[in-house]
Design an enzyme around this catalytic site. Sequence first.
Site, PDB file in Angstrom:
ATOM      1  N   ILE A  13       0.838  -1.209   0.000  1.00 34.20           N
ATOM      2  CA  ILE A  13       0.000   0.000   0.000  1.00 34.20           C
ATOM      3  C   ILE A  13       0.873   1.259   0.000  1.00 34.20           C
ATOM      4  O   ILE A  13       0.618   2.214  -0.732  1.00 34.20           O
ATOM      5  CB  ILE A  13      -0.957  -0.013   1.209  1.00 34.20           C
ATOM      6  CG1 ILE A  13      -1.889  -1.235   1.145  1.00 34.20           C
ATOM      7  CG2 ILE A  13      -1.774   1.281   1.272  1.00 34.20           C
ATOM      8  CD1 ILE A  13      -2.722  -1.476   2.414  1.00 34.20           C
ATOM      9  N   LEU A  72       2.325   3.444   7.693  1.00 35.22           N
ATOM     10  CA  LEU A  72       1.806   2.180   7.157  1.00 35.22           C
ATOM     11  C   LEU A  72       2.657   0.986   7.568  1.00 35.22           C
ATOM     12  O   LEU A  72       2.245  -0.164   7.369  1.00 35.22           O
ATOM     13  CB  LEU A  72       1.743   2.254   5.620  1.00 35.22           C
ATOM     14  CG  LEU A  72       0.769   3.314   5.093  1.00 35.22           C
ATOM     15  CD1 LEU A  72       1.014   3.584   3.619  1.00 35.22           C
ATOM     16  CD2 LEU A  72      -0.662   2.891   5.307  1.00 35.22           C
ATOM     17  N   TYR A 145      -3.035  -9.265  16.283  1.00 34.69           N
ATOM     18  CA  TYR A 145      -2.927  -8.216  15.258  1.00 34.69           C
ATOM     19  C   TYR A 145      -4.049  -7.188  15.425  1.00 34.69           C
ATOM     20  O   TYR A 145      -3.800  -5.974  15.455  1.00 34.69           O
ATOM     21  CB  TYR A 145      -2.989  -8.881  13.868  1.00 34.69           C
ATOM     22  CG  TYR A 145      -3.043  -7.917  12.714  1.00 34.69           C
ATOM     23  CD1 TYR A 145      -1.916  -7.196  12.322  1.00 34.69           C
ATOM     24  CD2 TYR A 145      -4.222  -7.741  11.985  1.00 34.69           C
ATOM     25  CE1 TYR A 145      -1.971  -6.319  11.242  1.00 34.69           C
ATOM     26  CE2 TYR A 145      -4.283  -6.874  10.910  1.00 34.69           C
ATOM     27  CZ  TYR A 145      -3.158  -6.160  10.545  1.00 34.69           C
ATOM     28  OH  TYR A 145      -3.219  -5.290   9.477  1.00 34.69           O
TER      29      TYR A 145
HETATM   30  P1  NAD Z   1       3.304  -4.713   3.526  1.00 35.48           P
HETATM   31  O1  NAD Z   1       3.872  -5.839   4.316  1.00 35.48           O
HETATM   32  O2  NAD Z   1       3.335  -4.818   2.043  1.00 35.48           O
HETATM   33  O3  NAD Z   1       3.977  -3.340   3.944  1.00 35.48           O
HETATM   34  C1  NAD Z   1       4.437  -3.082   5.242  1.00 35.48           C
HETATM   35  C2  NAD Z   1       5.788  -2.402   5.127  1.00 35.48           C
HETATM   36  O4  NAD Z   1       6.250  -2.092   6.451  1.00 35.48           O
HETATM   37  C3  NAD Z   1       6.856  -3.278   4.466  1.00 35.48           C
HETATM   38  O5  NAD Z   1       7.517  -2.532   3.469  1.00 35.48           O
HETATM   39  C4  NAD Z   1       7.792  -3.631   5.618  1.00 35.48           C
HETATM   40  O6  NAD Z   1       9.128  -3.854   5.176  1.00 35.48           O
HETATM   41  C5  NAD Z   1       7.636  -2.434   6.529  1.00 35.48           C
HETATM   42  N1  NAD Z   1       7.949  -2.711   7.939  1.00 35.48           N
HETATM   43  C6  NAD Z   1       7.519  -3.762   8.695  1.00 35.48           C
HETATM   44  N2  NAD Z   1       8.012  -3.669   9.936  1.00 35.48           N
HETATM   45  C7  NAD Z   1       8.754  -2.517   9.974  1.00 35.48           C
HETATM   46  C8  NAD Z   1       9.514  -1.871  10.986  1.00 35.48           C
HETATM   47  N3  NAD Z   1       9.624  -2.389  12.230  1.00 35.48           N
HETATM   48  N4  NAD Z   1      10.158  -0.722  10.680  1.00 35.48           N
HETATM   49  C9  NAD Z   1      10.069  -0.191   9.420  1.00 35.48           C
HETATM   50  N5  NAD Z   1       9.360  -0.770   8.428  1.00 35.48           N
HETATM   51  C10 NAD Z   1       8.709  -1.907   8.705  1.00 35.48           C
HETATM   52  O7  NAD Z   1       1.806  -4.515   4.048  1.00 35.48           O
HETATM   53  P2  NAD Z   1       0.611  -3.665   3.420  1.00 35.48           P
HETATM   54  O8  NAD Z   1      -0.414  -4.624   2.961  1.00 35.48           O
HETATM   55  O9  NAD Z   1       1.136  -2.630   2.493  1.00 35.48           O
HETATM   56  O10 NAD Z   1       0.036  -2.974   4.739  1.00 35.48           O
HETATM   57  C11 NAD Z   1       0.251  -1.596   5.041  1.00 35.48           C
HETATM   58  C12 NAD Z   1      -0.513  -1.257   6.310  1.00 35.48           C
HETATM   59  O11 NAD Z   1      -1.907  -1.502   6.115  1.00 35.48           O
HETATM   60  C13 NAD Z   1      -0.113  -2.080   7.525  1.00 35.48           C
HETATM   61  O12 NAD Z   1      -0.157  -1.256   8.667  1.00 35.48           O
HETATM   62  C14 NAD Z   1      -1.198  -3.135   7.607  1.00 35.48           C
HETATM   63  O13 NAD Z   1      -1.344  -3.637   8.928  1.00 35.48           O
HETATM   64  C15 NAD Z   1      -2.399  -2.352   7.150  1.00 35.48           C
HETATM   65  N6  NAD Z   1      -3.480  -3.175   6.600  1.00 35.48           N
HETATM   66  C16 NAD Z   1      -3.318  -3.842   5.422  1.00 35.48           C
HETATM   67  C17 NAD Z   1      -4.370  -4.598   4.911  1.00 35.48           C
HETATM   68  C18 NAD Z   1      -4.257  -5.350   3.599  1.00 35.48           C
HETATM   69  O14 NAD Z   1      -5.255  -5.976   3.184  1.00 35.48           O
HETATM   70  N7  NAD Z   1      -3.129  -5.315   2.917  1.00 35.48           N
HETATM   71  C19 NAD Z   1      -5.584  -4.680   5.615  1.00 35.48           C
HETATM   72  C20 NAD Z   1      -5.695  -3.991   6.818  1.00 35.48           C
HETATM   73  C21 NAD Z   1      -4.656  -3.219   7.292  1.00 35.48           C
END
Ligand code: NAD
Length: 309
Positions: A13, A72, A145
């Site tokens: 995202i 994010l 989570y």
């Molecule tokens: P993703 O795993 O593709 O992206 C998360 C990013 O955060 C990654 O680039 C990762 O390397 C980075 N990251 C993780 N831990 C870290 C840390 N300690 N320090 C710095 N960077 C860190 O996930 P996404 O699907 O893009 O999700 C983005 C956000 O949206 C998250 O907060 C997730 O919980 C939330 N979310 C996503 C969904 C979905 O359907 N994809 C649904 C609900 C909520």
Amino acid sequence: MASYLVTGGCGFIGSHLCVALLAGGHDVLVLDDLSTGHPDNLAPGAALMVGDIADCHVLHEAMAGVDGCFHLAAIASVERGVRDWTGTHRTNLSGTVAVFEAARRESEARGVSVPVVYASSAAVYGDPASLPAAETTPARPLSAYGADKLGCELHARAGGAVHGLHSVGLRFFNVFGPRQDPRSPYSGVVSIFCGRLARGEPLDIHGDGEQTRDFVHVADVVAALVAALRRAAPDAPVFNVCTGRATSVRDLAMLLGDAWGLTPTLRFGTPRAGEIRHSVGSRTDTAVQLGLADTMPLDRGLIDLSDWF
Ligand code: NAD
């Protein structure tokens, strides 16, 4: 034009958000530890700082001089929270509190408000008594989570009350679109199905496939993130980011087959323990408050995905 910090900007995202912010003429700094994100996802023109959001010194440096933060970064997986409770908690809740703290320090140091738009999740609802889940539906998470995401919302409110922190939380439902990693076992069902269908493999369904989800395209999520910035306030509002349409996992598989002109083979396995049966959100408040257009239909988003796989 403004300058923004995007945590998790090398993820699914976050990378789309960075493209949109840069297209709007803004400067973008990404803070990402590359744990699940990829440097290849870094939007051209964005700067990258590799580091951990739970590290206060790194955050302090990253937050210096920015006009706002889109937070994010997270370990975006219910299953990872089962396997590594304390590890995911450190990133998903302590890391978010560290982001809020850095924004509040930066706000106080410069005498301006540095707002934070952060990702919450539909997981805060658990298995709600009534559907669609609206922001007023009681939050009763059933996973570490979801509990951590609800904790983010509570800390945002506390930060507003105690420190005047400006924030807004977005409860994403099941997000899909290009760049969602199909190789990750923790990825969303749409990208896993796409990856398997593209390789000619059967689509694995846990249980009878009648469990429903609200699949929202990443372009609609980015529109909500950008629009939410101006709603950041000390009362820490939260909004659903969803379509209001429920689709069963079985129907998703068939829709994907239709969209790609292929006939998927479905392979049914045992239900996943503790899996939420039905999830669909109400979009009424979000559409009005954030002034958003209609969301992309699922079949249209699935057709577009064929170019990416
Ligand atoms: P993703 O795993 O593709 O992206 C998360 C990013 O955060 C990654 O680039 C990762 O390397 C980075 N990251 C993780 N831990 C870290 C840390 N300690 N320090 C710095 N960077 C860190 O996930 P996404 O699907 O893009 O999700 C983005 C956000 O949206 C998250 O907060 C997730 O919980 C939330 N979310 C996503 C969904 C979905 O359907 N994809 C649904 C609900 C909520």
